[in-house]
Design an enzyme around this catalytic site. Structure first.
Site, short mmCIF file in Angstrom:
data_model
loop_
_atom_site.label_atom_id
_atom_site.label_comp_id
_atom_site.label_asym_id
_atom_site.label_seq_id
_atom_site.Cartn_x
_atom_site.Cartn_y
_atom_site.Cartn_z
N LYS A 201 82.48 78.62 90.60
CA LYS A 201 83.14 79.85 90.15
C LYS A 201 83.94 79.58 88.88
CE LYS A 201 84.37 82.42 93.48
NZ LYS A 201 85.05 82.91 94.70
N GLY B 118 81.66 83.65 101.39
CA GLY B 118 82.40 84.03 102.58
C GLY B 118 82.97 82.88 103.37
N MET C 104 85.09 80.47 102.23
CA MET C 104 86.44 80.06 101.87
C MET C 104 87.32 81.31 101.76
SD MET C 104 86.11 76.76 101.68
CE MET C 104 87.36 76.09 100.60
N TYR D 6 51.65 58.35 100.70
CA TYR D 6 51.70 59.68 101.29
C TYR D 6 52.88 59.77 102.26
CZ TYR D 6 49.71 57.72 105.61
OH TYR D 6 49.51 56.99 106.75
N ARG E 107 91.48 82.45 94.44
CA ARG E 107 90.19 82.30 95.12
C ARG E 107 89.76 80.84 95.13
NH1 ARG E 107 87.26 87.50 94.71
NH2 ARG E 107 88.35 88.88 93.27
N ARG F 293 77.15 84.02 89.56
CA ARG F 293 76.60 82.79 90.14
C ARG F 293 75.11 83.02 90.39
NH1 ARG F 293 79.87 83.39 95.86
NH2 ARG F 293 78.92 85.32 96.57
N CYS G 67 55.30 58.28 108.84
CA CYS G 67 54.89 59.28 109.83
C CYS G 67 56.03 59.68 110.76
CB CYS G 67 53.70 58.79 110.63
SG CYS G 67 54.00 57.26 111.54
N HIS H 231 78.74 90.55 104.01
CA HIS H 231 78.74 89.15 104.44
C HIS H 231 77.50 88.84 105.28
CE1 HIS H 231 79.70 85.97 107.41
NE2 HIS H 231 80.24 85.37 106.35
N SER I 109 52.04 52.16 108.06
CA SER I 109 52.66 53.48 108.20
C SER I 109 54.04 53.27 108.81
CB SER I 109 51.82 54.39 109.09
OG SER I 109 52.44 55.66 109.22
#
Length: 889
Positions: free
Chosen positions: A28, A107, A109, A865, A98, A354, A845, A470, A778
């Site tokens: 902010k 919402g 804080m 992978y 704020r 934002r 895996c 909210h 693996s």
């Protein structure tokens, strides 16, 4: 000595920060500074840094002298810019206070507005503005917020007083109360606070400010903020900044307003300006859902607000300026923006921008559109979407053919379908979910305190609130369906009932909500799989262009494999053969094998299992077609297959012609004090080689059957839980002998691979020697994590959250790979394995194979992978692409 800079100014005249300083100024504060640089109409103020928050915590919750000096200097600059004076009774400068962490936490804080008012300055404000009602409305709002946020007062006592006054005056909205009503309310508020706390409401402005700054710092640790960070994997160590900004007022009369807008539709991603506003209100009114907000334009109209005037109609000049601002901000940030604004006496002010929270579907569409509009490159677009958000796209939707009894309709605040039993409080939703129940959270409107209940629910239904409330914003961020502003609902918390058109529903009754249409439906409606959009297909195609890691799936059945292939899996990285043993038509044969006293009897039992296993593999190979399939030989200890209930034991005894005592004795013989480290995996293969031989026979015969059908299978046979080189040598030789026997019998050969899972620290350490006998490794990171930490995954959940909360671990190592410890072993195994056998391939895996941070680590250490559950395949594809983009040299 150089003094730390704790406070940064922002205004059109002097700005000390920018959008790249989020770590220090919070999101902010950084964006306020950036908007000032863009010369937008931003009320001036200052940001107290995140470092000041951390210093406050370190100093025993005390604001140090340097910070206080710099805040006083910043106040003086704000006074110079506004021409008002903080604490002055005739021309008071008022502030909003704020929070603002570096990651958006809507919402989560706490905020205080109109700070600086007291019994004297409220009179000066009334005289200055010639608006007594506005002054007293601002004062009562300040007391209510301050008592809640700073004094930790049970604000429901004040809210009920407000409701009682409205009822006594015969009005439904705050705006209908007179100045004298509000003046009376302030007196009652202060009396209640004194009676309940023994403390008078503070009237000295500087005391109000210091306590408010401390309260915002403290709110970083409030339960809902901690919960939110845990859900979204935000570090607890960041701290929050505090933004102190000179007030502008949307509640001075009918030429004033406040609102929230999005530069694109946050639900669909459509390129349409969207938002809501309220005349004669302050910002909290819009997001709290206390009054039904009005649409800013025609596109923003819905069933609840379609009869209200749009901002475009009510204040055309302010709307035109807002349109210009939103286009400027989106072009500057190259992303959809969530903008808060206030209009004071027809003049527009921008209070915040934002990157807007959005559904996954909207996120994909926005990313694809921004590329087609020439604003983003493909790689930039891929980095804009959180891989975990793709879960939302795989959510089910209601079956259009199903019968639906629609009982109400609200706003389609967050898409998706959810069904469950009614819970009227966050606490009950959490408890019912813990008991295994699916829940719909039903509230008048949600507040930040409801976060745990929202997490526990299948969906959220509110009677009040708009598309920017909210409930709507948080549900969209979570990927939960939400229907908001369903005004036909009559909710009685005390009675525990929901009434719609005279019919009463209570906790435990089932409802279904459709967040895409706003429909509320009685009972549970069947769902169907989500459809894949063209934008999603395009986005995933881009992911595949960038990623280096292959993405396989963990699948044990043809159905699982089909789902995974549909989502883009390039093979199976883990097929667990033991899951096939539990099917009802084969479990008796498995138990017969366990009870066999001789090799001959064991082979007879295994011969019964063989055709089932072969059939299973034919089904999986057929779905995968020419893609690789990695099959793990039997891993769990044999006692897991024994019956537990008396009925099942009796059935087994009758089948094997044994008495119950023999059945129980065999269970006792197989019992182990620590089965995870006991007679399992390759140790079973060493003790009972005929088990693995049967499985290898089934695999190869199935592969040959498929080969005859033109399916070019290359089975990968994986031997689990190897710790010493000799285990792999013996079992590999056994497997090769069986394979050669099958080839000879069938008169045909195919290619295959034999390798092992690396799931024990010793195997990772000795990877160089083990690699002499393996064509692949693996990593079974579930067991590797357990054995590296000496933790039981089934029990660690009782205490690991405490470790994370206290900063002893950055995260749960069963959720994201411990890169320092487990990761060290993995990196070592890859390096040593490749030295011995440059041609071998490496995969993962464990559950970590579908977790984005773990996937990036796998990319960095050079795995070939990752493998994950079918529904996480798209997540792994995107995370792999992001890893490649971030780590391109």
């Amino acid at each position: 000595m150089t003094t730390n800079k704790w406070v940064y100014l922002f205004s059109k005249d002097l700005t000390e920060g920018n959008k790249d300083m989020k770590d220090l100024l919070g999101g902010k504060g950084a964006n306020l500074a950036e908007m000032c640089t863009l010369k937008l109409a931003v009320p001036p103020g200052f940001t107290v840094t995140t470092q000041a928050c951390l210093d406050y915590e370190k100093n025993g919750k005390s604001i140090n002298a340097d910070i206080r000096t710099q805040v006083l200097s910043a106040i003086a600059e704000s006074e110079r810019l506004t021409g008002k004076k903080f604490g002055d009774n005739a021309n008071p400068l008022l502030f909003s206070v704020r929070s603002g962490a570096r990651a958006s936490m809507p919402g989560m804080m706490d905020t205080v507005l109109n700070l600086g008012l007291n019994d004297v300055s409220v009179l000066g404000l009334a005289k200055l503005t010639n608006n007594e009602r506005f002054a007293w409305d601002s004062y009562r709002r300040f007391i209510q917020m301050y008592a809640n946020v700073v004094m930790d007062f049970n604000v429901s006592l004040l809210e009920s007083t407000l409701e009682d006054l409205k009822e006594a005056r015969g009005v439904h909205e705050d705006t209908k109360l007179s100045a004298s009503d509000l003046k009376e309310l302030v007196t009652v508020y202060k009396k209640i606070i004194l009676e309940e706390t023994g403390e008078s409401f503070p009237t000295e402005p500087m005391e109000q400010l210091w306590r408010a700054i401390a309260a915002v710092f403290n709110s970083w640790e409030n339960p809902r903020a901690v919960k939110y960070r845990e859900i979204y994997d935000i570090p607890h160590s960041w701290g929050t900044a505090v933004n102190v900004q000179s007030m502008v007022f949307g509640n001075m009369g009918d030429d004033c307003a406040t609102g929230v807008c999005f530069t694109r539709d946050p639900s669909t991603g459509e390129r349409k300006f969207f938002g809501e506003y309220l005349i004669n209100a302050q910002g909290e009114d819009v997001v709290a859902g206390i009054r039904t907000p009005q649409p800013i334009n025609e596109f923003s109209k819905n069933d609840s607000n379609k009869n209200f005037k749009t901002l475009e109609e009510a204040m055309p000049e302010a709307f035109a300026e807002l349109t210009s601002v939103y286009k400027k901000l989106e072009a500057h940030y190259k992303d959809m923006q969530d903008i808060e604004f206030t209009i004071e006496n027809k003049k527009l002010y921008i209070l915040q921008t934002r990157n807007g929270k959005r559904t996954a579907a909207a996120g994909i569409k926005i990313a694809v559109d921004l590329v087609s509009e020439g604003i983003l490159s493909k790689s930039e677009a891929l980095l804009r979407v959180n891989p975990e958000d793709l879960n939302q796209l795989l959510h089910p939707r209601l079956d259009p053919k199903a019968n639906k009894k629609i009982i109400a309709k609200g706003l389609p605040a967050s898409p998706g379908a959810g069904a469950g039993i009614i819970a009227f409080s966050s606490e009950r939703a959490h408890l019912l979910n813990e008991a295994g129940k699916k829940v719909i959270l039903v509230r008048q409107e949600t507040s930040p305190e409801d976060i745990s209940g929202m997490v526990a629910s299948q969906g959220i239904l509110t009677a009040r609130g708009g598309m920017t409330s909210h409930a709507a914003v948080v549900a969209r961020g979570m990927g939960k369906p939400c229907v908001a502003g369903c005004s036909s609902l009559i909710i009685d918390y005390a009675a525990g009932t929901l009434t719609v058109d005279g019919k009463r529903y209570k906790e435990g009754d089932a409802l279904t909500i459709d967040g895409a249409t706003g429909e509320v439906i009685e009972g549970v409606v069947p769902t169907i799989e989500a459809a894949i959009t063209d934008d999603f297909a395009t986005f995933m195609k881009w992911s595949d262009e960038f990623r280096k890691l292959g993405v396989r799936t963990n699948a044990d059945t043809p159905d699982d494999a089909k789902v995974a292939v549909k989502f883009g899996a390039e093979g199976i990285g883990l097929c667990r053969t033991e899951h096939m043993f539990f099917e009802k038509d084969r479990i008796l044969a498995v138990r017969e094998m366990i009870f066999a006293n001789t090799v001959k009897d064991r082979k007879l039992a295994l011969a019964k299992i063989l055709p089932f296993q072969r059939e299973d593999f034919v089904g999986i190979f057929t779905v995968l077609h020419d893609l690789p399939v990695n099959i793990r030989l039997l891993d769990p200890p044999l006692h897991e297959f024994l019956p537990h209930s008396v009925e099942d034991r009796k059935e087994l005894a009758d089948s094997l012609h044994l008495d119950m005592k023999t059945i129980e004795n065999r269970g006792d013989q197989l019992h182990e004090f620590n089965p995870m480290l006991g007679h399992r995996g390759c140790r079973l293969g060493v003790s009972f080689p005929e088990i693995y031989r049967m499985q290898v026979q089934a695999i190869m015969e199935a592969a040959l059957i498929c080969s005859d059908k033109g399916i070019n299978v290359i089975p990968e046979i994986m031997i689990p839980l190897v710790a010493v080189e000799g285990e792999l040598t013996v079992l590999k030789n056994d497997a090769i002998q069986e394979i050669e026997r099958v080839f000879k019998e069938k008169g045909k050969r195919i290619k295959y691979k034999i390798g092992t899972m690396i799931e024990l620290p010793r195997a990772a350490i000795m990877a160089g020697s083990i690699a002499k006998h393996a064509e692949f490794f693996s990593f079974g990171t579930n067991d590797l994590t357990q054995t590296t930490f000496g933790l039981s995954r089934d029990d660690a959940g009782k205490f690991l959250p405490d470790y994370v909360t206290k900063g002893l671990m950055p995260c749960d190592p069963f959720v994201s790979i411990d890169q320092d410890g487990v990761g060290f072993l993995m990196r070592h195994a890859v390096t040593e394995g490749r030295k011995t056998n440059p041609d071998m391939h490496f995969g993962i895996c464990g559950e970590h194979g579908g977790e984005p941070k773990s996937i990036e680590f796998c990319h960095k250490i050079g795995l070939d992978y990752v493998s994950c559950s079918p529904y996480r395949v798209p997540i792994a594809r995107l995370a792999s692409a992001q890893a490649a983009i971030r780590n391109t040299k």
